[in-house]
Design an enzyme around this catalytic site. Structure first.
Site, PDB file in Angstrom:
ATOM      1  N   GLY A  21       9.457   5.724 -13.667  1.00  0.00           N
ATOM      2  CA  GLY A  21       9.008   6.066 -12.313  1.00  0.00           C
ATOM      3  C   GLY A  21      10.105   6.246 -11.293  1.00  0.00           C
ATOM      4  N   HIS A  72      17.360   1.346  -5.401  1.00  0.00           N
ATOM      5  CA  HIS A  72      16.592   0.836  -4.263  1.00  0.00           C
ATOM      6  C   HIS A  72      15.606  -0.200  -4.762  1.00  0.00           C
ATOM      7  CE1 HIS A  72      14.834   4.510  -5.904  1.00  0.00           C
ATOM      8  NE2 HIS A  72      13.634   3.986  -5.665  1.00  0.00           N
ATOM      9  N   CYS A  78      21.913  13.659  -2.767  1.00  0.00           N
ATOM     10  CA  CYS A  78      21.244  12.358  -2.893  1.00  0.00           C
ATOM     11  C   CYS A  78      20.502  12.075  -1.594  1.00  0.00           C
ATOM     12  CB  CYS A  78      22.243  11.247  -3.193  1.00  0.00           C
ATOM     13  SG  CYS A  78      21.468   9.604  -3.139  1.00  0.00           S
ATOM     14  N   HIS A  93      12.052  -1.720  -4.056  1.00  0.00           N
ATOM     15  CA  HIS A  93      10.789  -1.597  -3.328  1.00  0.00           C
ATOM     16  C   HIS A  93      10.356  -3.029  -2.983  1.00  0.00           C
ATOM     17  CE1 HIS A  93       9.648   2.606  -4.680  1.00  0.00           C
ATOM     18  NE2 HIS A  93      10.483   2.305  -5.648  1.00  0.00           N
ATOM     19  N   HIS A 148      19.401   6.695  -6.573  1.00  0.00           N
ATOM     20  CA  HIS A 148      20.269   5.846  -5.738  1.00  0.00           C
ATOM     21  C   HIS A 148      19.498   4.531  -5.697  1.00  0.00           C
ATOM     22  CE1 HIS A 148      22.757   5.424  -1.780  1.00  0.00           C
ATOM     23  NE2 HIS A 148      22.174   4.251  -2.006  1.00  0.00           N
ATOM     24  N   ASP A 160       8.952   3.012   3.340  1.00  0.00           N
ATOM     25  CA  ASP A 160       8.694   4.072   2.356  1.00  0.00           C
ATOM     26  C   ASP A 160       7.753   5.102   2.979  1.00  0.00           C
ATOM     27  OD1 ASP A 160       8.834   4.159  -1.061  1.00  0.00           O
ATOM     28  OD2 ASP A 160       7.456   5.507  -0.002  1.00  0.00           O
TER      29      ASP A 160
END
Ligand code: AMP
Length: 112
Positions: A91, A98, A5, A100, A96, A31
């Site tokens: 997408g 998250h 991961c 955005h 894990h 990112d």
């Protein structure tokens, strides 16, 4: 920590990122492929696959929302978009969970 991961490896410090915020339960980092002038990922330190699994854990859910609030305050974000991609068809590429957090440019709705 889940094997294979990427975000667990980031949480463990095995993969370098630009950290923006950290608390006991979460880490926020920029990112690597930003889609806006501000594009930050907020992740739980504990491996949780997606928002459906996150939602089954009220404490972890609250911790992630609290981290987003802390990030927004620290970065003085007024208008921002928060996205949780869930499932490959929507997408999600890292399994894990998250958030955005995107900001710094006008964003159309609905998204393209
Ligand atoms: P998603 O496609 O919703 O699962 O989002 C995964 C995100 O992780 C993408 O926006 C990628 O650009 C980002 N990403 C992949 N590898 C890294 C990395 N090493 N550091 C920071 N962000 C990454």
């Amino acid at each position: 920590m889940a094997e294979d991961c990427l975000f667990c490896a980031i949480v463990a410090g095995e993969v370098a990122v630009t950290k923006v915020r950290e608390d006991d339960d979460t880490v926020a980092f920029t990112d690597v492929n930003p889609q806006a002038p501000v594009h930050i990922l907020v992740v739980p330190k504990r491996h949780i696959a997606d928002i459906a699994a996150l939602g089954a854990d009220p404490q972890a859910s609250a911790a992630l929302l609290h981290a987003i609030r802390g990030l927004v305050d620290a970065e003085r974000l007024a208008d921002f978009r928060t996205v949780f991609n869930t499932g490959a068809g929507a997408g999600q590429s890292v399994f894990h969970v998250h958030a955005h957090v995107l900001a710094g440019r006008p964003m159309a709705w609905p998204p393209g």
